[in-house]
Design an enzyme around this catalytic site. Structure first.
Site, PDB file in Angstrom:
ATOM      1  N   CYS A 114     107.258  36.657  -6.899  1.00  0.00           N
ATOM      2  CA  CYS A 114     106.552  37.804  -6.304  1.00  0.00           C
ATOM      3  C   CYS A 114     106.436  38.988  -7.261  1.00  0.00           C
ATOM      4  CB  CYS A 114     107.230  38.248  -5.022  1.00  0.00           C
ATOM      5  SG  CYS A 114     107.218  36.951  -3.789  1.00  0.00           S
ATOM      6  N   HIS A 250     104.332  45.455  -3.586  1.00  0.00           N
ATOM      7  CA  HIS A 250     104.239  44.039  -3.205  1.00  0.00           C
ATOM      8  C   HIS A 250     104.290  43.984  -1.682  1.00  0.00           C
ATOM      9  CE1 HIS A 250     104.874  39.880  -2.650  1.00  0.00           C
ATOM     10  NE2 HIS A 250     106.178  39.962  -2.438  1.00  0.00           N
ATOM     11  N   ASN A 280     102.550  37.748   3.044  1.00  0.00           N
ATOM     12  CA  ASN A 280     103.081  37.827   1.675  1.00  0.00           C
ATOM     13  C   ASN A 280     102.355  36.803   0.803  1.00  0.00           C
ATOM     14  OD1 ASN A 280     104.567  37.692  -0.677  1.00  0.00           O
ATOM     15  ND2 ASN A 280     106.566  37.694   0.348  1.00  0.00           N
TER      16      ASN A 280
END
Ligand code: ACO
Length: 323
Positions: A114, A250, A280
């Protein structure tokens, strides 16, 4: 004058299929209310059969080229941040290069889960400052739906598919922190936390594997580390939170996003939030959010952006750039 890696174009791509939270109740014991309140996620996009990461990455690249008014032949390098490459090799980046009809330059993938896009921007910046490339197409692209264990309610509701891209171009700037382009970055990892978030497949098992996560622990580290890395990157640029027009975090969980903004003392009105629509999307989430933030009319030329991300590794970091 100072050489800077300046954003020349922005674009994104999302698969057509939108999956609202309510769909999950058909196969796991969950609810729209649980997913919304714990994560802020309302829906996510899932790629169609055959719509692989390189397909998403190519569409985002085309959108960024179109935005920049550039041809693929003007790109010197492609960097793709991804943990969901179509194949073990070749890289997604070389597949994109081929899809765009590019026969020169160089292309490679970069994997920091990520945090991948923060690592990719930092790497592309270094390539530009070292004179290795004048124009770099930096893509974040993921199909995390391919890594889900659909019987695991604690992970399968959180992730989605998508891609975003920025084109960075070498430009001479006056050499102050009012310059356009990448102004500073901060990268970190600590492998002692590798078991908090991982995929239990790979060449060692002969399978693709499924994502496994100790959510509470990852949450704790995120809250602690994200504001700190953003602060460090700002400090390197000689700037403070007060100078920030937009945090582009993020997009993992609204509670992490809010917690980090609070620690940075930046109000939520100055945070780009897309987690409700995308879930996500790992390394794709930051370029997606920059592209969507600009399309919404939030991010404007000259705005100071701070990106921050954490993910498997653990790996985390932040990039400060003026758009
Ligand atoms: N629906 C209903 N109940 C659920 C679900 C679900 N989808 N998932 C878990 N639960 C249950 C659990 O089983 C548990 O039940 P129990 O108390 O009976 O055992 C209960 O809900 C509470 O679970 P917790 O894990 O304590 O819930 P928490 O408040 O910690 O929220 C979450 C879980 C959303 C995963 C949170 O910990 C989180 O966001 N962590 C960070 C994860 C993250 O951001 N990862 C990505 C960063 S890295 C990357 O992007 C790859």
């Amino acid at each position: 004058m100072t050489l800077r890696a300046v954003v020349r174009g922005v674009g994104h791509y999302l698969p057509a299929r939108v999956v609202p939270n309510a769909e999950f109740v058909n196969w796991i014991d969950t609810s729209d209310e649980w997913i919304r309140t714990r994560s802020g996620i309302e829906r996510r996009h899932f790629a169609a059969e055959g719509e692989t990461t390189s397909v998403l990455a190519t569409e985002a690249a085309r959108a960024a080229l179109n935005d920049a008014g550039m041809e693929a032949s003007e790109i010197d390098a492609i960097v793709v941040a991804t943990s969901t490459a179509d194949f073990t090799f070749p890289s997604v980046a070389t597949m994109v290069q081929s899809n765009l009809g590019m026969t020169r330059g160089f292309a490679f993938d970069l994997q920091a889960v990520c945090a991948g896009y923060v690592y990719a921007l930092t790497t592309a910046n270094a390539l530009i400052l070292a004179g290795q490339a004048k124009t770099v197409l930096v893509i974040g692209a993921e199909t995390f739906s391919k890594l889900m264990d659909w019987t695991d309610r604690s992970t399968s509701v959180l992730f989605g598919d998508g891609a975003g891209a920025l084109i960075l171009e070498a430009q001479e700037q006056p050499g102050t922190n009012q310059d356009r382009g990448i102004l500073a970055s901060d990268l970190n990892s600590d492998g002692q936390f590798k078991d908090l978030l991982y995929v239990d497949g790979g060449v060692s098992t002969g399978t693709t594997g499924h994502l496994r996560m100790q959510g509470k622990e990852v949450f704790r580290h995120a809250i602690e580390k994200l504001a700190e890395t953003a602060h460090t990157a700002l400090e390197k640029a000689g700037l403070t939170s007060d100078d920030v027009d937009w945090i582009v975090p993020h997009q993992a969980n609204i509670r992490i996003i809010e917690g980090t903004a609070k620690r940075m003392q930046v109000p939520m009105e100055r945070v780009i939030v897309t987690v409700q629509d995308h879930g996500n999307t790992s390394a794709a989430s930051i370029p997606l959010a920059i592209s969507v933030g600009r399309a919404r009319g939030q991010i404007k030329p000259g705005d100071l952006i701070v990106t921050e991300a954490i993910g498997g590794g653990l790996a985390w970091g932040s990039v400060v750039l003026r758009i």
